[in-house]
Design a protein around this motif. Sequence first.
Motif, PDB file in Angstrom:
ATOM      1  N   LYS A 162      -2.000  -1.912  -5.358  1.00 16.85           N
ATOM      2  CA  LYS A 162      -2.636  -0.590  -5.235  1.00 16.85           C
ATOM      3  C   LYS A 162      -2.170   0.064  -3.927  1.00 16.85           C
ATOM      4  O   LYS A 162      -2.183  -0.561  -2.868  1.00 16.85           O
ATOM      5  N   ARG A 163      -1.785   1.355  -4.055  1.00 15.02           N
ATOM      6  CA  ARG A 163      -1.353   2.089  -2.853  1.00 15.02           C
ATOM      7  C   ARG A 163      -2.543   2.817  -2.240  1.00 15.02           C
ATOM      8  O   ARG A 163      -3.365   3.395  -2.956  1.00 15.02           O
ATOM      9  N   TYR A 164      -2.652   2.762  -0.948  1.00 16.24           N
ATOM     10  CA  TYR A 164      -3.701   3.514  -0.247  1.00 16.24           C
ATOM     11  C   TYR A 164      -3.194   4.928   0.044  1.00 16.24           C
ATOM     12  O   TYR A 164      -2.068   5.095   0.485  1.00 16.24           O
ATOM     13  N   ASP A 165      -4.045   5.949  -0.176  1.00 15.52           N
ATOM     14  CA  ASP A 165      -3.707   7.300   0.303  1.00 15.52           C
ATOM     15  C   ASP A 165      -3.926   7.357   1.808  1.00 15.52           C
ATOM     16  O   ASP A 165      -3.118   7.925   2.551  1.00 15.52           O
TER      17      ASP A 165
ATOM     18  N   ASN B 268       1.974  -5.568   6.422  1.00  8.34           N
ATOM     19  CA  ASN B 268       3.199  -5.591   7.215  1.00  8.34           C
ATOM     20  C   ASN B 268       3.996  -4.293   7.066  1.00  8.34           C
ATOM     21  O   ASN B 268       5.107  -4.296   6.575  1.00  8.34           O
ATOM     22  N   VAL B 269       3.418  -3.175   7.499  1.00  4.35           N
ATOM     23  CA  VAL B 269       4.081  -1.885   7.290  1.00  4.35           C
ATOM     24  C   VAL B 269       4.632  -1.306   8.573  1.00  4.35           C
ATOM     25  O   VAL B 269       5.504  -0.441   8.551  1.00  4.35           O
ATOM     26  N   LEU B 270       4.084  -1.772   9.664  1.00  2.93           N
ATOM     27  CA  LEU B 270       4.466  -1.276  10.979  1.00  2.93           C
ATOM     28  C   LEU B 270       4.181  -2.430  11.935  1.00  2.93           C
ATOM     29  O   LEU B 270       3.178  -3.123  11.776  1.00  2.93           O
TER      30      LEU B 270
ATOM     31  N   GLN C  51      11.362   1.805   2.728  1.00  2.25           N
ATOM     32  CA  GLN C  51      11.879   1.637   1.362  1.00  2.25           C
ATOM     33  C   GLN C  51      10.765   1.764   0.321  1.00  2.25           C
ATOM     34  O   GLN C  51      11.037   1.794  -0.872  1.00  2.25           O
ATOM     35  N   VAL C  52       9.502   1.797   0.747  1.00  2.00           N
ATOM     36  CA  VAL C  52       8.375   1.960  -0.190  1.00  2.00           C
ATOM     37  C   VAL C  52       7.591   3.224   0.156  1.00  2.00           C
ATOM     38  O   VAL C  52       7.631   3.712   1.285  1.00  2.00           O
ATOM     39  N   ASP C  53       6.838   3.723  -0.846  1.00  2.00           N
ATOM     40  CA  ASP C  53       6.222   5.040  -0.692  1.00  2.00           C
ATOM     41  C   ASP C  53       4.810   4.977  -0.120  1.00  2.00           C
ATOM     42  O   ASP C  53       3.988   5.842  -0.409  1.00  2.00           O
TER      43      ASP C  53
ATOM     44  N   SER D 182      -0.840  -5.274  -1.808  1.00  2.00           N
ATOM     45  CA  SER D 182       0.063  -6.425  -1.934  1.00  2.00           C
ATOM     46  C   SER D 182       1.455  -5.853  -2.190  1.00  2.00           C
ATOM     47  O   SER D 182       1.608  -4.638  -2.349  1.00  2.00           O
ATOM     48  N   ASP D 183       2.439  -6.730  -2.263  1.00  2.90           N
ATOM     49  CA  ASP D 183       3.823  -6.231  -2.342  1.00  2.90           C
ATOM     50  C   ASP D 183       4.120  -5.617  -3.715  1.00  2.90           C
ATOM     51  O   ASP D 183       4.139  -6.337  -4.726  1.00  2.90           O
ATOM     52  N   PRO D 184       4.361  -4.300  -3.789  1.00  2.00           N
ATOM     53  CA  PRO D 184       4.588  -3.657  -5.090  1.00  2.00           C
ATOM     54  C   PRO D 184       5.880  -4.124  -5.768  1.00  2.00           C
ATOM     55  O   PRO D 184       6.036  -3.947  -6.975  1.00  2.00           O
ATOM     56  N   ARG D 185       6.772  -4.736  -4.999  1.00  2.00           N
ATOM     57  CA  ARG D 185       8.025  -5.210  -5.617  1.00  2.00           C
ATOM     58  C   ARG D 185       7.793  -6.489  -6.415  1.00  2.00           C
ATOM     59  O   ARG D 185       8.518  -6.791  -7.346  1.00  2.00           O
ATOM     60  N   THR D 186       6.726  -7.240  -6.051  1.00  2.00           N
ATOM     61  CA  THR D 186       6.466  -8.483  -6.782  1.00  2.00           C
ATOM     62  C   THR D 186       5.173  -8.404  -7.598  1.00  2.00           C
ATOM     63  O   THR D 186       4.980  -9.180  -8.520  1.00  2.00           O
TER      64      THR D 186
END
Length: 238
Positions: A178-181, A194-196, A162-164, A169-173
Motif C-alpha cells: 500500500k502506498r501512503y499519500d 527505507n526511502v530516505l 525508482q518508485v512512486d 512493503s516493497d511494491p516490487r515483491t
Amino acid sequence: MEPKFKCVLLKISGEGLAGADKNGIDVGVVTKLALQIKKLHQAGVRMGIVVGGGNFFRGAKNAGEMMDRSVADQIGMLATVMNAMALKSALEGQAVPVRVFSGISVPQVCDNYTFRNATEAWLDGNVLIFAGGTGSPYFTTDTGAALRAIEMHCEVLMKATQVDGVYDSDPRTNPQAKRYDTITFSEVLAKHLNVLDMTAVSMAEAADLPVMIFSLNGENSIVNAVYGKEKCTIIKKQ
Ligand code: UDP
C-alpha cells in the motif's frame, strides 16, 4: 497554472543519470533531465539540485580490508562531482544559467560550497547544483540534500526515485503493498521504511522540511511533481 512550489531542492540519485545498466552517465538521459529543469527555471521556480554518485561508486559498499571507509567515501563524493559536471554541461547546452558548488574541494572543476556564494548565485538567477554531498565521509547525498534544503530555506525536499512513493512493503515483491499519500517522519523512522537515509529523515523532521518521494521514470515527472500533479508520498511532521 502556477507551480505548487517556488523554491525546491531536488535530489537525483546517481542512477538517475545513468541508462538502463544503472552505471556511468547516459548523455541522452541527462539531456532529458536538463530539459525538465529548464522548464521549471523558466516558470520562475528556484531550483537547487543535489546529485548522488551511486552510478559510479558507493563508499559503504566498497570499503573493506583494502580501503578505509573514509577513502571510499571520498571516491563516492568525487563521483557526485562528475555527475554534477555532466548535468551542468547539459543545462548550459540548454542556455540555463547554472553553477556547481561542491562540499568537497575540486577547485579546477567547480566552486567550493559556501552558504554565501550559493545564496549570491541563487539570487542572480542560477540553477544550483550541489556536489560532494556534505563534504564528509560516513554520510550520504540524501543527508547532503536535507542539509542544503534547510540551509537554502527550500519549501520541500523532492527525492526522485525508482518508485512512486513510500509503501508499507516493497511494491516490487508484494503486489498488495500500500502506498501512503502522506506519512509522518516518526512513522518512517519507527517502521524503518527505507526511502530516505535515516539521518536525512531526522534532519528534515527537526527543521519541519516536508519531503516528497516520487518516481523519476515518468516522461515529465519532475515538472509534474513541482506543479503538484505527480503521484507521490509527502513525508511531514503531522
Ligand atoms: N558520500 C559521502 N558523504 C556525503 C555524501 C556522499 O561520503 O556527504 C559518498 C558515499 O560514499 C556515498 C557516495 O558518496 O556512497 C555517493 O553518494 P550516494 O550513495 O548518496 O549516491 P546515490 O545513492 O544518491 O547515487
